[in-house]
Write a protein that holds these residues in place. Structure first.
Motif, mmCIF file in Angstrom:
data_model
loop_
_atom_site.group_PDB
_atom_site.id
_atom_site.type_symbol
_atom_site.label_atom_id
_atom_site.label_comp_id
_atom_site.label_asym_id
_atom_site.label_seq_id
_atom_site.Cartn_x
_atom_site.Cartn_y
_atom_site.Cartn_z
ATOM 1 N N GLU A 198 2.458 -16.152 0.786
ATOM 2 C CA GLU A 198 3.855 -15.865 1.154
ATOM 3 C C GLU A 198 4.445 -14.786 0.259
ATOM 4 O OE1 GLU A 198 6.822 -18.980 1.899
ATOM 5 O OE2 GLU A 198 5.111 -20.331 2.198
ATOM 6 N N GLN A 227 3.153 -11.519 1.223
ATOM 7 C CA GLN A 227 3.808 -10.978 2.421
ATOM 8 C C GLN A 227 5.182 -10.405 2.088
ATOM 9 O OE1 GLN A 227 2.266 -10.720 5.563
ATOM 10 N NE2 GLN A 227 3.974 -9.289 5.669
ATOM 11 N N ASN A 249 6.380 -6.610 2.764
ATOM 12 C CA ASN A 249 7.572 -6.306 3.567
ATOM 13 C C ASN A 249 8.409 -5.191 2.945
ATOM 14 O OD1 ASN A 249 6.779 -8.320 5.277
ATOM 15 N ND2 ASN A 249 8.318 -9.824 4.600
ATOM 16 N N ASP A 295 3.499 -5.821 9.129
ATOM 17 C CA ASP A 295 2.281 -5.519 8.381
ATOM 18 C C ASP A 295 1.719 -6.793 7.785
ATOM 19 O OD1 ASP A 295 2.105 -2.889 8.969
ATOM 20 O OD2 ASP A 295 2.673 -2.146 7.000
ATOM 21 N N THR A 296 1.152 -7.616 8.651
ATOM 22 C CA THR A 296 0.621 -8.893 8.205
ATOM 23 C C THR A 296 -0.889 -8.818 8.095
ATOM 24 O OG1 THR A 296 2.426 -9.963 9.348
ATOM 25 C CG2 THR A 296 0.586 -11.367 8.686
ATOM 26 N N ILE A 336 -1.776 -4.254 -0.199
ATOM 27 C CA ILE A 336 -2.429 -5.572 -0.168
ATOM 28 C C ILE A 336 -3.152 -5.793 -1.492
ATOM 29 C CG2 ILE A 336 -4.172 -7.019 0.948
ATOM 30 C CD1 ILE A 336 -3.651 -5.488 3.556
#
Lengths: 362, 362, 362, 362
Positions: free
Chosen positions: D38, D41, D45, D62-63, D136
């Motif tokens: 989480e 993410q 974001n 953008d997951t 990432i």
């Protein structure tokens, strides 16, 4: 090192046996090379499980999805990435694998290295399944080498103690078409005996190993670099990245140790205006550098460690000795399926050596 | 690749056989490690020419001059550089070497690769003399490994077809003190037979090869990385950088290919609260990762390509076949002198693997 | 990383300021390239101490001895190694340096990193003296680039706050001959003011810094690789390896941050059948790849940290504050001597990028 | 080099803007590190398009999908691979991009490098979209650094010529909480002025650039290696891998070039039993090695090259000059979205430097 190989190309392999996907990224490939996807799939099928009597009967389509690097069936200069989804996830034997390491497998060493955080399911990142992305990369390199008239073919030279004889390939001028499609041997009778021996081992809950001899023809002279960049070093690093490989030799290899210099040295001669070695005892490499003759190496594959017979191991949680019975389907002999893997690995190493050649002085 | 090796340490080797000097730079070594220069010299003497009956009688002191990286007999964190001056320069046989490549040597391939610009004298950068800087680096690593109670010893397992038998080292618990100093075998009678066979080959203007078996004890479990960073890949890259090496196998190696899984798989057991392999058939490596057992590998050394007997070669300038007689002194068998070189190479690979271990999670 | 640079060539630098010798090994260079030793020495003289009024008066001949890789003034394909003997060894201020770290120098960080085992004398491996081997390597690359009509020249764009104006080099078509020999500026009057300002700072026991602007002309389009292999990344890694560099910008660089897109974007145009940028605001690089225009970058050099004025530091042994007065001769401004170092670094990065170009598809 | 970064960790980035997916593989990470998905993410974001008024209004989630390396929210020791599917594929402006290169973009250089085989759609592998996989990797490293109490935060120091003043962060002891969430500045009024200036540029079909200042606190002293492995070199290689970066400086950077040594040198002092720099002018790095003070660097971001105003370019097919109008939505200023990208890049470089620390002598 780790899961990346190459000097000019960089091959990165990722995935675990029962994770979401396995895959590879191949970086450093020139733009504009064509790629025949059907041909690549046919190559991958040679490695895929379930396509052979002598292999595990689990059928799984190893079809790569290309995510990047290929546009209109040509390389675009960007890294090439492809994945294969795993249809099997978290397997039921996970708890057992976490506690009872399988003899001959990496279960114990993965546990010791990663302190219990390893993905134990199906061998995780150490699984033979990781040779599928290696074959994606190698299958592409094989196509690009073929455009340069460089060909790579391997056959089973020994399986279950049975040699692929009496016909043999001429080291100085091998006819690669003599290697049969299907079960890859030169002599079909020898191949049948091998398959019988595999079937027998299987019926006894056991497994067998073998030797693979690989030929690379059409190579230019001058590939490879001195000391640590020799062709043997380049090939060895990737070949030993294949599970179950326990030995590797070039040309006369181990048998050269038993010869005299006058026997093992090969005479140079002139053949059609080119300098050649008469018998190619050196396997196409002198001082780590290719001499223009076929490159020849042989790989020792150990018998499949997964066998049905009960084996002695330990319980890591209870620190006491235990007996393990591996159930499920597994290859009684991985040598036939290792053939395209060896070809793929050789193609990657050879293509990398070609890309690494310094630009010639004008 | 090329003449640089290593992941965390970087070993760079330079020099040509008859150039001004040969040398090495070893980068990435932690500061504060002590170095015993006398002990290092004793190690280098084992490789140096002229110290053995069975080797070339040319005596040359291989005494390194350290240029950097060592202050007050300790590493200072900067790259360690050392050179050995060559007392022999441009040799008289230079013209011949430029035209008549010696069978089994890199003369031809160096010529094809470097287009006539190579340093042909004495084999140039391809000469076995370049194993001296490898031994400087390896001799240092051996000392640093010894401080961690890791020991590396090799013996001649076969020479001129004669095996070092019947006494053998226990794979699961080898007593390295059983390897004799001087001519490095376990069984002295076998050693004497080997030396006689070498002398006989020499008297006939010929040469012999052999096998070297190397043991690494005291290794922690968990060294090495999956796929291309396994201990076999790490060792193979450097071992194949040693001239005359034609084969390499780990643990049961080539013979495992003839076994069944039930024979080659090793049982895990509990020994004094530790998990061990009963027989260490795997040679201390499973899945590329050390398992805490002694690491065992065997290397095939081809017979010395330099022999006095006349050999067939070609004149590269006239592109016609020719006969070559190699004069001068050369080793009829390099296997004894290769022993410290193999130990040095193994030490470098093992020490690099240790430095490359990720920091453990607290 | 560490003391090795390069993708296709590998430059390894070794030595400490007051050790036996400093040197370099350059591996991966094609065979058959000629090397003009006199020209190389002239290049090295530009960096050597004692050749300028504005520099330290200690005169030391920086004459390299080539140990390997060069035969008959041509590269032979083997690693090129060269050393420079240090005439100064263990200096008298060693004890002080071990205890009182000089502000702006690496004395403190070397101590913290190497735990007291560092070679503190004269800055050890962190000394500006290590730019001499960088210049050996770069001086060779400059010669090889010149054969391809690629030229690299830098000038002092700002020194002691004085700009090299009003004449400036045309970014789209710079006339490198406008840079004066001797004190490397375009405008001689500006140069004289700079030299006066340096002399004044020196007389006050202080020092000054400056900016260096470097031009690379004749570059082919298409050099460099996406993401981490762009020309900026390649140049930055080596430029930041030079002591005293604190900033680096390409083309309009920092000033572009204050512009609008419509100002900073450069128009493409056709010039003699070639696509060009009108003003070359991008400094010859778009997306990390050369566009065929001159490559332009600017480097910020901090004022020499060694000054005669007393400075506040700490005694590391007593862990209390102390005052340090640095005696001896040192450059009040290293910018002029840094010019050939920047040119050398750029040459190495550019030549490496050229060697790393993938072979084009036939 | 190319699309791979790192010494101990290896980050490989792949994908093209309008290809099937973009992604990354991060190899060499120790096992057992926890990962909060989480939190990751939330970090991603901050970079994602469509989350800001001042950014492109195209909303795209953008997951990442993790394919390997993470088991039960912990690293398992195997390479970590994650991909983001592209919802946009082959865009309509493809033909135009293949012919009319956008000024300030890599369209021309990609064409020249890859000979027309490049993936031109949306900038292909050169697109700013490739900073998503960088984030990432960096977002994971940020979490692992945070467990070591190492924090990385950046703010907009200048945008559209407006400085983030008068409040500034103390270099020797920055309070990172002073950086506002949302629009990342220290002074909110300055931030509002910047946003107004961005909006104005947008309304005029133009764009603006800016500067980003990044702080790394809690770093241990002794990170980085001499010469080419210094922290500046390590950071510069990855920072220059981010599109639109045109300059980079450390500590006093470019302004130090205008100072005297007595001004720019920083005094060492004792603070609570630790050696510190009084003002941290050096930005936490001396000789390439961290000194235990906050690491500070500033990055110059050029104005977005995609603007609506008509621009002069060339038709590559017709080799004649042409006018280009870029339609569609694009960021009038990428500086705010570049903030997390800079933080991610810094985190990767710093975490790699930590993993590369040699094991300390016992």
């Amino acid at each position: 090192m780790s899961s990346i190989y190459g000097e000019s190309l960089k091959l990165s392999i990722f995935g675990q046996s029962h994770g979401k996907a396995i895959g590879m990224t191949l970086d450093g490939i020139p733009a504009g090379l064509s790629l025949d996807m059907e041909k690549l799939q046919l190559f991958l099928n040679r490695r895929a499980p379930g396509n052979h009597d002598y292999a595990t009967s689990r059928k799984e389509a190893d079809t790569p999805e290309f995510l990047s690097g290929i546009v209109n069936d040509h390389t675009c200069g960007a890294p090439i990435s492809a994945i294969i989804r795993n249809s099997n996830t978290r397997s039921g034997d996970y708890a057992q694998l976490m506690d009872l390491p399988r003899p001959g497998h990496a279960d114990l060493t993965a546990h010791l290295k990663y302190g219990g955080f390893q993905d134990a399911a199906g061998g995780g990142h150490f699984s033979g399944r990781l040779t599928a992305p290696l074959c994606i990369a190698g299958g592409m390199c094989l196509q690009w080498l073929e455009e340069m008239n460089i060909r790579i073919k391997a056959h089973i030279s020994v399986c279950a103690g049975i040699a692929d004889e009496p016909e043999v390939l001429d080291w100085a001028n091998p006819d690669l078409a003599m290697i049969k499609t299907g079960f890859p041997v030169v002599n079909e009778d020898a191949g049948k005996s091998m398959q019988n021996a595999i079937a027998q081992a299987k019926s006894q809950g056991d497994s067998v190993g073998g030797l693979i001899k690989c030929f690379v023809t059409g190579l230019p002279a001058g590939l490879g670099d001195p000391i640590f960049g020799g062709m043997e070093s380049r090939l060895a690093q990737i070949i030993y990245g294949i599970p179950a490989v326990k030995g590797l030799e070039f040309g006369t290899g181990f048998s050269s140790s038993y010869m005299r210099g006058s026997e093992n040295n090969d005479s140079f001669c002139i053949d059609n205006g080119h300098i050649k070695s008469l018998h190619n005892y050196a396997g196409g490499i002198l001082g780590g550098i290719t001499d223009g003759m076929p490159l020849i190496f042989q790989v020792a594959i150990k018998p499949t460690p997964s066998i049905s017979l009960p084996q002695k191991t330990v319980s890591m949680s209870r620190m006491e000795e235990a007996t393990l019975s591996i159930t499920g389907r597994h290859d009684p002999c991985i040598v036939p399926r290792a053939i395209p893997v060896i070809e793929a690995a050789a193609a990657i190493a050879v293509y990398d050596a070609i890309l690494s050649q310094p630009i010639r002085r004008q």
